[in-house]
Write a protein that holds these residues in place. Structure first.
Motif, short mmCIF file in Angstrom:
data_model
loop_
_atom_site.label_atom_id
_atom_site.label_comp_id
_atom_site.label_asym_id
_atom_site.label_seq_id
_atom_site.Cartn_x
_atom_site.Cartn_y
_atom_site.Cartn_z
N ASN A 51 0.83 -1.20 0.00
CA ASN A 51 0.00 0.00 0.00
C ASN A 51 0.87 1.26 0.00
O ASN A 51 0.59 2.22 -0.74
N HIS A 53 3.89 1.59 -1.14
CA HIS A 53 4.55 1.71 -2.44
C HIS A 53 3.57 2.25 -3.49
O HIS A 53 3.91 3.17 -4.25
N LEU A 54 2.37 1.71 -3.51
CA LEU A 54 1.37 2.18 -4.47
C LEU A 54 0.98 3.64 -4.20
O LEU A 54 0.80 4.43 -5.13
N ALA A 55 0.87 4.00 -2.92
CA ALA A 55 0.54 5.38 -2.57
C ALA A 55 1.63 6.33 -3.02
O ALA A 55 1.35 7.42 -3.53
N GLN A 56 2.90 5.92 -2.88
CA GLN A 56 4.01 6.76 -3.32
C GLN A 56 3.98 6.92 -4.84
O GLN A 56 4.18 8.02 -5.36
N CYS A 57 3.71 5.83 -5.55
CA CYS A 57 3.61 5.91 -7.02
C CYS A 57 2.50 6.87 -7.43
O CYS A 57 2.68 7.67 -8.35
N ALA A 58 1.36 6.79 -6.77
CA ALA A 58 0.24 7.67 -7.10
C ALA A 58 0.56 9.12 -6.77
O ALA A 58 0.26 10.03 -7.55
N ARG A 59 1.21 9.34 -5.62
CA ARG A 59 1.56 10.70 -5.20
C ARG A 59 2.54 11.35 -6.17
O ARG A 59 2.44 12.52 -6.50
N GLU A 60 3.50 10.55 -6.67
CA GLU A 60 4.52 11.05 -7.58
C GLU A 60 4.10 10.97 -9.03
O GLU A 60 4.87 11.31 -9.93
N ARG A 61 2.88 10.50 -9.27
CA ARG A 61 2.32 10.36 -10.62
C ARG A 61 3.26 9.56 -11.53
O ARG A 61 3.49 9.90 -12.68
N LYS A 62 3.81 8.48 -10.98
CA LYS A 62 4.70 7.63 -11.77
C LYS A 62 3.91 6.89 -12.84
O LYS A 62 2.76 6.52 -12.63
N THR A 63 4.54 6.69 -13.97
CA THR A 63 3.93 5.92 -15.03
C THR A 63 4.73 4.65 -15.25
O THR A 63 5.95 4.63 -15.08
#
Length: 67
Positions: A51, A53-63
């Motif tokens: 969770n 890791h996914l939250a960090q990806c979403a926050r940083e708008r990683k693609t």
């Protein structure tokens, strides 16, 4: 105890955790093992690590990069 309580002036608890929703996901076994190893090293449950890791990806708008 009172017979009735007045909650008209009440406010939400600002320290309460964000609501969560249970979902079912199919993950590769090696992915689960990776997070379980990280969980052992950090002392944080592996589902919480996923969770985070996914939250960090979403926050940083990683693609996602497809190779």
């Amino acid at each position: 105890m009172r017979d009735e309580y007045d909650f008209q002036q009440s406010q939400p608890n600002p320290y309460a955790k964000k609501p969560r929703k249970a979902v079912t996901m199919r993950l590769d076994l090696d992915t689960i093992e990776y997070f379980k190893t990280q969980a052992t090293q950090t002392g944080i449950p592996y589902q919480s690590l996923i969770n985070l890791h996914l939250a960090q990806c979403a926050r940083e708008r990683k693609t996602l990069e497809f190779n």
